[in-house]
Design an enzyme around this catalytic site. Structure first.
Site, PDB file in Angstrom:
ATOM      1  N   GLU A 127      -2.434   3.529   9.427  1.00  0.00           N
ATOM      2  CA  GLU A 127      -3.158   3.221   8.190  1.00  0.00           C
ATOM      3  C   GLU A 127      -4.291   4.218   7.967  1.00  0.00           C
ATOM      4  O   GLU A 127      -4.470   4.742   6.865  1.00  0.00           O
ATOM      5  CB  GLU A 127      -3.701   1.799   8.225  1.00  0.00           C
ATOM      6  CG  GLU A 127      -4.449   1.411   6.964  1.00  0.00           C
ATOM      7  CD  GLU A 127      -4.916  -0.030   6.967  1.00  0.00           C
ATOM      8  OE1 GLU A 127      -6.116  -0.254   6.737  1.00  0.00           O
ATOM      9  OE2 GLU A 127      -4.069  -0.930   7.212  1.00  0.00           O
TER      10      GLU A 127
ATOM     11  N   TYR B 214      -0.815  -2.121   0.867  1.00  0.00           N
ATOM     12  CA  TYR B 214      -0.198  -2.491  -0.413  1.00  0.00           C
ATOM     13  C   TYR B 214      -1.255  -2.465  -1.512  1.00  0.00           C
ATOM     14  O   TYR B 214      -2.247  -3.191  -1.463  1.00  0.00           O
ATOM     15  CB  TYR B 214       0.428  -3.878  -0.294  1.00  0.00           C
ATOM     16  CG  TYR B 214       1.126  -4.378  -1.536  1.00  0.00           C
ATOM     17  CD1 TYR B 214       2.315  -3.798  -1.967  1.00  0.00           C
ATOM     18  CD2 TYR B 214       0.605  -5.444  -2.268  1.00  0.00           C
ATOM     19  CE1 TYR B 214       2.974  -4.267  -3.095  1.00  0.00           C
ATOM     20  CE2 TYR B 214       1.252  -5.918  -3.403  1.00  0.00           C
ATOM     21  CZ  TYR B 214       2.428  -5.327  -3.817  1.00  0.00           C
ATOM     22  OH  TYR B 214       3.085  -5.794  -4.934  1.00  0.00           O
TER      23      TYR B 214
END
Length: 250
Positions: free
Chosen positions: A71, A108
């Protein structure tokens, strides 16, 4: 042509002294990550490698100590490096699990157009158990191995001569008959649980049962904080250390 493998971390999932086990393949002036645990971005910083200098990332399975840093890498490539998309080499089944079960919760963002793994990385699906030339001079084979039952997991075979276990249960037949005898592998980087029962990792005791001609090819990684207590007790095998570089000849 030779290549180098530099260990970015050599610790187990619970180690605090050592970074998460991951590695950097250096080949033809390109940098390819093997896994990207939570501590991998810090280790890259320690050796002076920035996210935009990573040409590709190989993912073996989705435990946090192997993907927990993705991430950060993705967001830094997006915001600091003008949406550069690094190649992400992964089998198609694992790619789906990686996004839906691990990365989607934090990454997301449909408002800005980021709702798929492909919105962050150049995803390249690699067929398992098939040697694939991913870059000039670098061939990778994703070998299906058992770590956690019913969960996708792969070890890597690099340029037809180097075996990188990532995380796997002990498999004597694979190491002796397939990797060493059949494939003539000269370098093995293998995860090693130093004590206790090997429910999901090969233990030192199990690896010590291997023939010496196999042991002498093995570098031990993914070990616990008490590693120093086992120095001199690993047979013909050798501990590989954090940030250590090894040369891999043809």
């Amino acid at each position: 042509m030779s290549l180098q493998i530099q260990m970015l971390g050599t610790g187990s999932a619970f180690a605090k002294t050592f970074y998460n086990t991951s590695a950097l393949i250096r080949s033809n002036e390109m940098n390819i990550l093997i896994d990207c645990g939570a501590t991998t971005p810090r280790s890259l910083h320690d050796i002076g490698v920035q996210p935009d200098q990573i040409d590709g990332i190989l993912i073996s399975h989705i435990h946090a100590d192997h993907v927990g840093g993705l991430e950060e890498i993705a967001f830094r490539l997006l915001y600091q490096y003008k949406n550069k998309k690094t190649k992400l080499f992964v089998t198609e089944p694992l790619a789906g699990v990686l996004w839906e079960n691990t990365l989607k919760g934090g990454m997301y963002n449909p408002t800005e157009g980021f709702s798929r793994l492909e919105d962050y990385f150049e995803v390249i699906h690699i067929e398992e158990n098939v040697p694939t030339n991913i870059l000039p001079g670098l061939t990778i084979e994703f070998i299906s191995t058992l770590h956690i039952p019913h969960k996708l997991n792969y070890s890597l075979f690099i340029n037809g001569r180097t075996f990188y276990s990532a995380d796997t249960q002990f498999n004597e037949e694979l190491l002796v008959q397939e990797i060493v005898t059949k494939r003539n592998c000269h370098t093995i980087l293998h995860d090693c649980q130093l004590s206790g029962n090997g429910f999901i990792h090969a233990t030192l005791e199990e690896l010590l049962s291997l023939p010496e001609y196999v042991q002498e090819r093995i570098y031990l990684m993914h070990y616990d904080d008490d590693m120093m207590n086992f120095v001199g007790k690993t047979g013909r095998m050798t501990f590989i250390h954090q940030h250590e570089v090894i040369e891999i000849p043809e």
